[in-house]
Design a protein around this motif. Structure first.
Motif, PDB file in Angstrom:
ATOM      1  N   GLU A 168       5.355  10.228  -6.605  1.00 25.58           N
ATOM      2  CA  GLU A 168       4.246   9.683  -5.839  1.00 25.58           C
ATOM      3  C   GLU A 168       3.715  10.642  -4.786  1.00 25.58           C
ATOM      4  N   GLU A 171       0.508  12.569  -6.151  1.00 23.47           N
ATOM      5  CA  GLU A 171      -0.597  11.837  -6.748  1.00 23.47           C
ATOM      6  C   GLU A 171      -1.918  12.281  -6.124  1.00 23.47           C
ATOM      7  N   PHE A 296      -2.872   6.219   1.960  1.00 24.75           N
ATOM      8  CA  PHE A 296      -2.105   6.362   0.721  1.00 24.75           C
ATOM      9  C   PHE A 296      -0.858   5.499   0.844  1.00 24.75           C
ATOM     10  N   ARG A 297      -0.717   4.555  -0.105  1.00 24.65           N
ATOM     11  CA  ARG A 297       0.420   3.627  -0.100  1.00 24.65           C
ATOM     12  C   ARG A 297       0.571   2.938   1.255  1.00 24.65           C
ATOM     13  N   ASP A 298      -0.569   2.474   1.764  1.00 25.91           N
ATOM     14  CA  ASP A 298      -0.653   1.716   3.017  1.00 25.91           C
ATOM     15  C   ASP A 298      -0.257   2.516   4.250  1.00 25.91           C
ATOM     16  N   LYS A 339      -6.328  -4.618  -4.296  1.00 15.31           N
ATOM     17  CA  LYS A 339      -5.141  -3.811  -4.015  1.00 15.31           C
ATOM     18  C   LYS A 339      -5.365  -2.852  -2.853  1.00 15.31           C
ATOM     19  N   TYR A 340      -6.574  -2.334  -2.741  1.00 17.27           N
ATOM     20  CA  TYR A 340      -6.858  -1.331  -1.718  1.00 17.27           C
ATOM     21  C   TYR A 340      -7.673  -1.901  -0.553  1.00 17.27           C
TER      22      TYR A 340
END
Length: 369
Positions: A168, A171, A296-298, A339-340
């Motif tokens: 991850e 990414e 990115f990923r919260d 989701k985002y």
């Protein structure tokens, strides 16, 4: 007698306040990662196939025009809370070519600003470049050059950069491209523009440093090289003129605390810590407060930064000086659901958004003469 004394005090207070009231000229300096700002035409020299009508993004004329309209809206509004004029300078990244910029500045929200364009094609294999837009009535460029960053795959300045990263961490769309002939890593050039802002010489550097492809630590040496190159450019300007006023801005793919910024460039987060010839980074304090330009990923981070040389921190305001900085993150730029939710509203197959970055900006001010 008491009445006369009271009137005298009021007169003195009024006179003092009137003397302190001054008029200033304000200019906004902005940076925005336009994110995949491609036209619809396949260029055989670069990897732009996804951004064509037949590509994975099904990128057609309607989508392209909407993208330009969205970008123009943002650019026309950055900094208008303190300065009704749109930015005098706009540094941009992820731009395919000159034609895209020509189409952008013709948008209804920008055309009356009469922006000039300074752009060079870089060796980046995705074909994404940096550029500078400037208002012709405010700024007259005298020179500009694209300065390449030469990096090679076998160069690893720090051993810790060899550590493995989790999938991850790597990414990103911005894949590092390596030449099979000489192992050179192709990335964006750094754009240096010099000119006169209302008669006063200013130097501007626009950056888009190497990505984190392969992981933050493994790729960090490349961004440290970019920071060192940026510092070298600034040093060369200050050798010619110790009082050179320099603004460096861009998507650095690093936070204000990473080695590329703190060591490579030597930026400081507090004005009182900036020594002569030093660099001040107002976005370090914002990062400390948990603000961000990219998520990115919260987790939020500030990759987009605008920094100034110590010569812009004098606070006499007889010449142009740094005033304050900001992140332009109005509600219309934010994903509302899914989701985002809460992230920058970027492009998807079902919606033409803006960018995966928020723009950043600073103000320059000078007393009116």
């Amino acid at each position: 007698m008491q009445k006369n004394f009271f009137c005298l005090i009021l007169f003195l207070l009024f006179s003092k306040n009137s003397a302190q009231t001054k008029a200033f000229v304000i200019h906004t300096v902005a940076f925005y990662n336009f994110e995949n700002c491609y036209d619809t035409i396949n260029d055989p020299i670069i990897n732009d196939e996804d951004w064509t009508p037949a590509g994975t993004q099904h990128w057609d004329t309607k989508k392209y025009r909407q993208k330009l309209e969205n970008l123009a809206r943002v650019l026309s509004e950055i900094g208008t809370s303190e300065n009704l004029n749109s930015p005098t300078f706009i540094g941009g990244a992820e731009i395919e070519n000159q034609t895209v910029l020509e189409d952008l500045i013709k948008q209804p929200k920008l055309i009356d600003k009469d922006y000039g364009i300074i752009h060079f094609d870089s060796p980046d294999k995705r074909g994404i470049d940096v550029a500078l837009l400037y208002q012709k009535k405010q700024f007259q460029p005298t020179s500009y050059v694209n300065i390449p960053l030469y990096m090679y795959k076998n160069e690893q300045p720090h051993k810790e950069a060899q550590k493995e990263e989790t999938p991850e961490d790597s990414e990103t769309e911005d894949v590092i491209q390596v030449s099979t002939k000489n192992h050179r890593i192709y990335t964006r050039d750094q754009l240096l523009v010099t000119g006169f802002l209302n008669g006063e010489e200013i130097h501007i550097i626009v950056n888009h440093w190497p990505s984190r492809a392969g992981g933050e630590k493994k790729s960090s040496p490349y961004r440290e090289m970019a920071g060192a190159l940026n510092r070298k450019i600034i040093d060369s300007l200050q050798q010619i003129n110790p009082d050179a006023k320099v603004i460096t801005m861009g998507d650095l793919n690093d936070s204000p605390f990473n080695n590329s910024v703190k060591k490579g460039l030597g930026a400081k987060g507090k004005i009182q810590e900036v020594q002569p010839f030093g660099i001040y980074n107002p976005f370090e304090e914002m990062a400390n407060k948990g603000l961000g330009t990219i998520a990115f990923r919260d987790a939020w981070d500030i990759f987009d930064q605008v920094m100034v040389s110590q010569s812009l921190l004098q606070k006499d305001y007889k010449t142009f000086q740094y005033w304050k900085a900001g992140i332009y993150n109005k509600p219309f730029l934010i994903q509302k659901n899914g989701k985002y939710k809460g992230y920058p509203l970027r492009h998807s197959l079902t919606e033409i958004g803006f960018s995966d970055h928020f723009p950043v900006y600073i103000y320059l001010i000078r007393e009116k003469k």
